[in-house]
Design a protein around this motif. Structure first.
Motif, short mmCIF file in Angstrom:
data_model
loop_
_atom_site.label_atom_id
_atom_site.label_comp_id
_atom_site.label_asym_id
_atom_site.label_seq_id
_atom_site.Cartn_x
_atom_site.Cartn_y
_atom_site.Cartn_z
N LEU A 252 18.25 -58.44 32.91
CA LEU A 252 18.31 -59.86 33.27
C LEU A 252 17.21 -60.21 34.27
CD1 LEU A 252 19.68 -62.60 33.14
CD2 LEU A 252 21.24 -61.84 34.95
N SER A 253 16.96 -59.33 35.22
CA SER A 253 15.91 -59.56 36.21
C SER A 253 14.54 -59.64 35.53
CB SER A 253 15.92 -58.45 37.26
OG SER A 253 14.85 -58.59 38.17
N ALA A 254 14.29 -58.76 34.56
CA ALA A 254 13.02 -58.77 33.84
C ALA A 254 12.84 -60.05 33.03
CB ALA A 254 12.93 -57.54 32.93
N VAL A 255 13.90 -60.48 32.35
CA VAL A 255 13.83 -61.71 31.55
C VAL A 255 13.67 -62.93 32.46
CG1 VAL A 255 15.08 -63.18 29.92
CG2 VAL A 255 15.18 -60.70 29.68
N GLU A 256 14.40 -62.94 33.56
CA GLU A 256 14.31 -64.06 34.51
C GLU A 256 12.90 -64.16 35.09
OE1 GLU A 256 16.71 -65.76 38.44
OE2 GLU A 256 17.10 -63.73 37.66
N LYS A 257 12.30 -63.02 35.44
CA LYS A 257 10.92 -63.03 35.97
C LYS A 257 9.94 -63.53 34.92
CE LYS A 257 7.63 -59.99 38.36
NZ LYS A 257 6.45 -60.42 37.58
N LEU A 258 10.15 -63.16 33.66
CA LEU A 258 9.29 -63.63 32.57
C LEU A 258 9.35 -65.15 32.47
CD1 LEU A 258 7.56 -63.16 30.02
CD2 LEU A 258 9.69 -62.84 28.76
N ASN B 143 14.97 -62.55 20.43
CA ASN B 143 15.53 -61.30 19.89
C ASN B 143 15.14 -60.18 20.85
OD1 ASN B 143 15.16 -59.39 16.77
ND2 ASN B 143 16.77 -59.40 18.27
N VAL B 144 16.12 -59.57 21.49
CA VAL B 144 15.87 -58.63 22.58
C VAL B 144 16.47 -57.27 22.25
CG1 VAL B 144 16.18 -58.19 25.06
CG2 VAL B 144 15.96 -60.54 24.23
N ASP B 145 15.72 -56.22 22.52
CA ASP B 145 16.24 -54.86 22.36
C ASP B 145 15.39 -53.91 23.20
OD1 ASP B 145 17.91 -52.85 21.61
OD2 ASP B 145 17.37 -52.87 19.48
N GLU B 146 15.91 -52.73 23.41
CA GLU B 146 15.25 -51.72 24.24
C GLU B 146 15.10 -50.43 23.46
OE1 GLU B 146 15.50 -47.99 26.31
OE2 GLU B 146 17.28 -48.97 25.48
N ILE C 197 26.44 -62.66 28.24
CA ILE C 197 27.44 -63.34 29.07
C ILE C 197 26.80 -63.87 30.35
CG2 ILE C 197 29.55 -63.01 30.41
CD1 ILE C 197 30.09 -63.09 27.47
N ARG C 198 25.97 -63.06 30.98
CA ARG C 198 25.36 -63.48 32.24
C ARG C 198 24.33 -64.58 32.04
NH1 ARG C 198 23.95 -58.90 36.51
NH2 ARG C 198 23.52 -60.87 37.59
N ILE C 199 23.58 -64.53 30.95
CA ILE C 199 22.63 -65.61 30.67
C ILE C 199 23.37 -66.92 30.47
CG2 ILE C 199 21.00 -66.50 28.97
CD1 ILE C 199 19.92 -63.71 28.60
#
Length: 634
Positions: A71-77, A25-28, A108-110
């Motif tokens: 996406l970069s932050a999630v990918e690094k995680l 569950n992701v939000d900013e 979509i990108r994930i």
């Protein structure tokens, strides 16, 4: 906190994610220090507790919030913690362009680049319902919302008015509550402020009567004194009211304060009928939306009833202004595609349309009133706009959510349940082996007629399916269902933002994001384990109970890790400053205290230079005047 306790809780969570399916569950949001924080919660099956748990995975500070950055932050995680993308089941986000844009959104990108097996659970339906509420309130031009804002500001910034209002409430036997502030971003805030203000409406009328002009007081004296009489105010109380009104007349106010009180008096006294109509209408109708949001804000697993509750919400809402015969026997997709054109003859007459008790009683007394006619026109528009938004946004045509309804134990024993479970198998095929996929079909049919399973009324659905798995009868089916149950049904990440506001308040805005992240992980970890810190670390036998080795290692190395992190951060900062040529290679980075001293020294030099220059000009001017006088005397 960061490298000791926080790391221990986070490592346990990551270990589960490495070995089994999970959902995000992701939000900013923006914290009190004006930093953009990306919060990520994770839901997975805890093998120790035999239930679905929700924990905090990471809070990441972002400098720019766009799809590429997130996406970069999630990918690094995922990369830093060796979390396999194949274990990711679903991601729940709001429907903003960054998160769920149809062409380049995060989801979509994930799905395209990282996790093609990602299930489609649509966006957060609570956000959809909140936006539908905005559409519902639109035709009334913020009449009730602006009143709530004026009342909140008027009472908040005036201690004497607050004291007077409290005293008037005591005289009228009305429970006092400080007027709430209307916040457009808070879910169904209009419902909350209306519910609060309706209770105190008579007190508002009595108090703001004192701020009216003499002419208006003469006109509206009778209804105000009727309220005082009906509430049984004593003679001393009436005398005290007159004193308060006289004090209000003499009160010194700014022009903004006068205008605000004039607006309030107009809405609660002069146009009280319109205010009562709209307020009662909000209370009567918006309760449907409020109940839905409250249900799916719960932390218990509810993905299996999501589709049914969305269909129920839309059907019940349409039933408030559409003829029942036009809604009977319609499927969820037919409700979603139903035309809401007033010319088709499906709308109820205004006398039969649901508008709340107050509006119905007023309509009986004053059918020809201009205010009532205008209200019914706007009420009809509000219904249509809100219903159209619900039709457009609620994913009633989502095959996955419809199939998930079949995992509810109460649906067992019906041929449609078997059909939807097979559809669910096709959707979740990538989380199953070929042998399990082939085995599920037989298990589904056996499951439908099995009468020896545990009683589902005694436990939540996730624990019930864990109990079914423990029987060993349906290993493939229970694995698929428990994978699906990890999906988020509501915006639980919003709760982390509430905690963020409590932790990073106006007095702690310099708290580092890593420290906040650790606090969040510990809080969610203890909550997921249904325990407190004292109970979690308590030992029955101090001498013989085994210690948590990972915790001991992390606590011992915490200071060393923190120093290494600070050294690395300082080196990166120095390297960055050297790159942009803001410091000399021979000098280190200037501290904030040293920078302040440099500024003070420059200011002192500037003042001395200015003083010397002024003195020089004055001496020069006096010299010139003396020369002129000498020349004239000669």
């Amino acid at each position: 906190m960061t490298h000791g306790l926080g790391k221990t809780f986070t490592d346990e969570t990551i270990q589960h994610l490495q070995n089994g399916p999970f959902s995000l569950n992701v939000d900013e949001s923006t914290n009190n220090a004006d930093n953009r924080i990306l919060s990520i919660l994770v839901s997975y099956l805890s093998t120790r507790q035999e239930r679905i748990v929700v924990e905090h995975l990471k809070s990441i500070e972002l400098f720019k919030v766009d799809t590429a950055s997130v996406l970069s932050a999630v990918e690094k995680l995922f990369t830093d913690n060796n979390i396999p993308w194949v274990n990711l089941v679903s991601v729940l986000m709001d429907s903003c362009a960054v998160m769920r844009g149809s062409k380049n959104g995060l989801e979509i990108r994930i799905r395209k680049e990282k996790a093609p097996q990602l299930l489609d659970i649509d966006g957060d339906s609570c956000h959809h319902v909140h936006n539908a509420c905005k559409q519902f309130c639109g035709p009334f031009d913020g009449w009730v919302e602006t009143l709530a804002t004026d009342l909140h500001n008027d009472i908040k910034w005036s201690a004497d008015l607050k004291m007077n209002l409290r005293e008037i409430c005591e005289m009228l036997s009305v429970p006092y509550t400080t007027p709430l502030r209307f916040l457009s971003h808070r879910w169904l805030s209009c419902y909350d402020v209306t519910a609060s203000n309706i209770v105190m409406m008579e007190a508002f009328k009595v108090m703001y009567y004192g701020f009216m002009t003499s002419e208006d007081k003469a006109i509206y004296k009778e209804p105000i004194f009727d309220i005082v009489k009906e509430r049984g105010v004593s003679a001393d109380g009436k005398a005290r009211l007159k004193e308060l009104w006289e004090t209000m007349e003499k009160k010194n106010m700014t022009q903004d304060g006068k205008n605000r009180k004039q607006r309030i008096a107009e809405k609660v006294i002069i146009m009280s009928q319109k205010t009562s109509l709209i307020s009662s209408f909000y209370m009567a109708v918006l309760r449907l939306l409020k109940d839905y949001v409250l249900l799916f804000q719960k932390t218990s697993t509810l993905i299996h009833i999501l589709h049914d509750k969305q269909e129920e919400l839309l059907r019940n809402f349409l039933g408030l202004f559409i003829k029942p015969e036009a809604l009977l026997n319609l499927t969820a997709i037919q409700l979603k595609n139903m035309s809401l054109d007033k010319d088709e003859g499906n709308f109820l007459h205004k006398k039969d349309m649901f508008v709340g008790l107050v509006a119905e009683e007023m309509m009986k007394k004053e059918v020809s009133s201009t205010t009532i006619k205008s209200f019914f026109e706007k009420a009809s528009d509000a219904y249509v706009q809100c219903a159209q938004h619900l039709q457009k946004r609620l994913p009633l045509d989502n095959e996955f959510l419809r199939s998930v309804s079949a995992i509810d134990p109460s649906a067992k024993g019906h041929h449609l349940s078997a059909r939807y479970l097979k559809c669910l198998r096709n959707t979740c095929r990538k989380f199953l082996s070929e042998e399990e996929t082939a085995q599920i079909s037989l298990e589904v049919h056996r499951y439908q007629v099995d009468s020896n399973l545990p009683d589902p009324s005694l436990m939540p659905i996730d624990k019930w399916w864990c109990a079914v798995r423990a029987t060993g009868k349906y290993p493939a089916l229970s694995k698929m269902v428990l994978t699906v149950l990890t999906c988020f049904h509501g915006p639980m990440v919003e709760g982390s933002f509430n905690l963020m506001g409590d932790i990073i308040d106006i007095k702690s805005t310099r708290m580092d994001t890593t420290t906040f992240n650790a606090i969040q992980s510990i809080k969610y970890g203890l909550k997921a384990r249904n325990t407190t810190a004292l109970q979690h670390f308590k030992k029955k036998d101090v001498l013989h109970t085994p210690v948590d080795r990972n915790l001991c290692v992390n606590m011992r190395s915490a200071a060393k890790m923190q120093k290494e992190e600070w050294t690395k951060a300082a080196a990166l900062k120095t390297q960055r400053l050297q790159k942009v040529k803001t410091i000399n290679s021979s000098s280190g980075a200037t501290s904030s205290a040293k920078a302040r001293d440099i500024v003070k020294e420059r200011e002192l030099v500037a003042r001395q230079t200015h003083k010397t220059e002024v003195k020089r000009k004055a001496v020069q001017k006096l010299t010139e005047l003396a020369a002129k006088r000498k020349k004239v005397s000669n």
